[in-house]
Design a protein around this motif. Structure first.
Motif, mmCIF file in Angstrom:
data_model
loop_
_atom_site.group_PDB
_atom_site.id
_atom_site.type_symbol
_atom_site.label_atom_id
_atom_site.label_comp_id
_atom_site.label_asym_id
_atom_site.label_seq_id
_atom_site.Cartn_x
_atom_site.Cartn_y
_atom_site.Cartn_z
ATOM 1 N N UNK A 99 0.814 -1.214 0.000
ATOM 2 C CA UNK A 99 0.000 0.000 0.000
ATOM 3 C C UNK A 99 0.848 1.265 0.000
ATOM 4 N N UNK A 100 1.308 1.646 -1.181
ATOM 5 C CA UNK A 100 1.966 2.925 -1.393
ATOM 6 C C UNK A 100 1.079 3.768 -2.306
ATOM 7 N N UNK A 101 0.998 5.057 -2.029
ATOM 8 C CA UNK A 101 0.215 5.967 -2.857
ATOM 9 C C UNK A 101 1.153 6.720 -3.792
ATOM 10 N N UNK A 102 0.766 6.852 -5.048
ATOM 11 C CA UNK A 102 1.551 7.560 -6.053
ATOM 12 C C UNK A 102 0.926 8.923 -6.314
ATOM 13 N N UNK A 103 1.712 9.975 -6.190
ATOM 14 C CA UNK A 103 1.237 11.341 -6.408
ATOM 15 C C UNK A 103 1.903 11.890 -7.662
ATOM 16 N N UNK A 104 1.142 12.195 -8.716
ATOM 17 C CA UNK A 104 1.744 12.687 -9.957
ATOM 18 C C UNK A 104 2.091 14.169 -9.880
ATOM 19 N N UNK A 105 2.826 14.638 -10.865
ATOM 20 C CA UNK A 105 3.054 16.061 -11.027
ATOM 21 C C UNK A 105 1.765 16.710 -11.548
ATOM 22 N N UNK A 106 1.602 18.011 -11.359
ATOM 23 C CA UNK A 106 0.408 18.672 -11.892
ATOM 24 C C UNK A 106 0.268 18.431 -13.404
ATOM 25 N N UNK A 107 -0.936 18.089 -13.807
ATOM 26 C CA UNK A 107 -1.301 17.852 -15.221
ATOM 27 C C UNK A 107 -0.523 16.684 -15.833
ATOM 28 N N UNK A 108 -0.024 15.777 -15.010
ATOM 29 C CA UNK A 108 0.664 14.598 -15.531
ATOM 30 C C UNK A 108 -0.351 13.490 -15.806
ATOM 31 N N UNK A 109 -0.329 12.934 -17.014
ATOM 32 C CA UNK A 109 -1.288 11.905 -17.406
ATOM 33 C C UNK A 109 -0.631 10.557 -17.703
ATOM 34 N N UNK A 110 0.657 10.564 -17.999
ATOM 35 C CA UNK A 110 1.390 9.318 -18.210
ATOM 36 C C UNK A 110 2.666 9.358 -17.384
ATOM 37 N N UNK A 111 3.191 8.183 -17.105
ATOM 38 C CA UNK A 111 4.416 8.054 -16.313
ATOM 39 C C UNK A 111 5.448 7.311 -17.141
ATOM 40 N N UNK A 112 6.657 7.846 -17.232
ATOM 41 C CA UNK A 112 7.736 7.218 -17.989
ATOM 42 C C UNK A 112 8.524 6.284 -17.081
ATOM 43 N N UNK A 113 8.671 5.039 -17.502
ATOM 44 C CA UNK A 113 9.436 4.074 -16.711
ATOM 45 C C UNK A 113 8.862 2.691 -16.825
ATOM 46 N N UNK A 114 8.660 2.046 -15.700
ATOM 47 C CA UNK A 114 8.121 0.697 -15.679
ATOM 48 C C UNK A 114 8.156 0.141 -14.266
ATOM 49 N N UNK A 115 7.360 -0.890 -14.024
ATOM 50 C CA UNK A 115 7.322 -1.561 -12.718
ATOM 51 C C UNK A 115 7.342 -3.060 -12.991
ATOM 52 N N UNK A 116 8.410 -3.728 -12.566
ATOM 53 C CA UNK A 116 8.570 -5.157 -12.819
ATOM 54 C C UNK A 116 8.928 -5.880 -11.523
ATOM 55 N N UNK A 117 8.689 -7.184 -11.514
ATOM 56 C CA UNK A 117 9.072 -8.027 -10.385
ATOM 57 C C UNK A 117 9.960 -9.151 -10.894
ATOM 58 N N UNK A 118 11.045 -9.404 -10.205
ATOM 59 C CA UNK A 118 11.911 -10.546 -10.507
ATOM 60 C C UNK A 118 12.135 -11.313 -9.215
ATOM 61 N N UNK A 119 12.556 -12.558 -9.358
ATOM 62 C CA UNK A 119 12.763 -13.408 -8.185
ATOM 63 C C UNK A 119 14.017 -14.244 -8.373
ATOM 64 N N UNK A 120 14.819 -14.329 -7.321
ATOM 65 C CA UNK A 120 16.021 -15.160 -7.344
ATOM 66 C C UNK A 120 16.316 -15.616 -5.920
ATOM 67 N N UNK A 121 16.635 -16.893 -5.773
ATOM 68 C CA UNK A 121 16.990 -17.423 -4.467
ATOM 69 C C UNK A 121 15.901 -17.271 -3.435
ATOM 70 N N UNK A 122 14.634 -17.230 -3.861
ATOM 71 C CA UNK A 122 13.532 -17.079 -2.930
ATOM 72 C C UNK A 122 13.271 -15.654 -2.488
#
Length: 350
Positions: free
Chosen positions: A58-81
């Motif tokens: 539960x984290x809240x994301x606050x955009x910049x004023x008049x921001x409609x898209x976000x540049x980047x990405x959110x991925x999950x990886x797993x290694x060794x548990x």
């Protein structure tokens, strides 16, 4: 014996950094290869919050004023548990408050490697500006915030189960710990993490163990730098107190006496535990309420939400005296709460 045909290598002393009165070896500040390529996807703003919550809680994301898209990405990886979150974005800020903590059944320590760009990390009394190559520890059981102000930033977050880490490292763990880029132990942790990310094998438990071993050395070095008081029982009292305040400050009946009774300590011992922060327990509770009210009003203004009454925010954050709230808010932030954005005027205060 004849002289060796190979000349003796030149030996250069490793530079030392003075931290809290102790000398710490630093690696030369050579260019660091990023752990991950910079992600450049364009994500619709409405998808960023749910994706972030699915990956990190539960984290809240606050955009910049008049921001409609976000540049980047959110991925999950797993290694060794172990789970790793790759988070790239150009938001205004990301935060986790007491209400979000209460509604989240996942508890972790996030060991965050700043990979591209920078951020301002806030947890408790800690305010740390991190740059590429720095590492910071975040405790999910305490409110936290990352401020980006719209600049591109990418982090690799190692998710360490909170209960397991406390069982392993005990009271040495505390959110807000920062390991700077030039630190030799941080360099070693980064190298092991790079190997884990490159391998991505489920049987990389030996690398995870090596990673945690170096992290344990970081905590030992940090413990040697803090005053004796911080190594005493007072440190444990303070940590428990901060956690309890983070979960209960929104209750207007909650006060320092309740905190001492919950911890089973005298008011004087509680006062001494807070001396390392430079505030009293009562002041810390007030600061937590003010910070929550400021964040709530600011977030409502920046996302263009319908107008909200200042009194509603004040009561939600644990205040039951509006005159006191207005006075302390102006004293803390320099402006009255109604100037932060879209708020409805309250009735005149008498």
């Amino acid at each position: 014996m004849s002289a060796s045909p190979f000349p003796a290598p030149a030996i250069r002393a490793m530079p030392l950094a003075v931290t809290g009165g102790a000398l710490m070896p630093l690696m030369p500040l050579m260019p660091l290869m990023p752990l991950t390529p910079l992600m450049r996807a364009e994500m619709p703003l409405e998808l960023v919050g749910p994706r972030l919550q699915a990956v990190c809680g539960n984290f809240a994301a606050v955009p910049m004023p008049r921001q409609h898209t976000v540049s980047g990405g959110i991925e999950v990886r797993r290694a060794g548990g172990v789970d790793f979150a790759l988070i790239g974005q150009n938001l205004q800020r990301v935060y986790r408050d007491a209400r979000a903590i209460r509604g989240d059944d996942r508890e972790h320590f996030f060991l965050v490697f700043q990979d591209h760009g920078g951020a301002l990390m806030c947890q408790g009394e800690q305010r740390v500006a991190v740059q590429a190559g720095d590492i910071v520890l975040i405790d999910s059981a305490r409110p936290s915030e990352f401020v980006y102000d719209g600049a591109c930033s990418q982090q690799v977050s190692v998710h360490l189960p909170r209960a397991d880490m406390l069982a392993r490292f005990g009271p040495a763990l505390q959110g807000g710990v920062c390991v700077r880029r030039g630190d030799a132990l941080g360099f070693a942790m980064r190298a092991i993490l790079a190997r884990m990310l490159e391998s991505g094998q489920s049987d990389d438990a030996h690398l995870v163990e090596a990673f945690l071993g170096v992290f344990g050395s970081v905590l030992v070095e940090r413990a040697r730098q803090v005053p004796a008081l911080a190594r005493s029982a007072g440190e444990g009292v303070l940590r428990k107190a901060l956690d309890h305040v983070a979960l209960h400050f929104q209750d207007p009946a909650f006060h320092a006496g309740d905190l001492a009774r919950h911890l089973g300590v005298s008011p004087r011992l509680l006062q001494r535990a807070f001396e390392s922060l430079g505030v009293s327990p009562s002041r810390h509770i007030l600061d937590a309420r003010l910070a929550a009210a400021h964040a709530s009003l600011q977030a409502a203004a920046k996302r263009g939400a319908p107008a909200v009454a200042v009194s509603v925010v004040a009561y939600d954050c644990g205040f039951n005296d509006l005159s006191f709230f207005h006075r302390e808010f102006r004293k803390r932030f320099g402006v009255p709460p109604g100037q932060l954005g879209r708020v409805e005027p309250d009735p005149p205060l008498h």
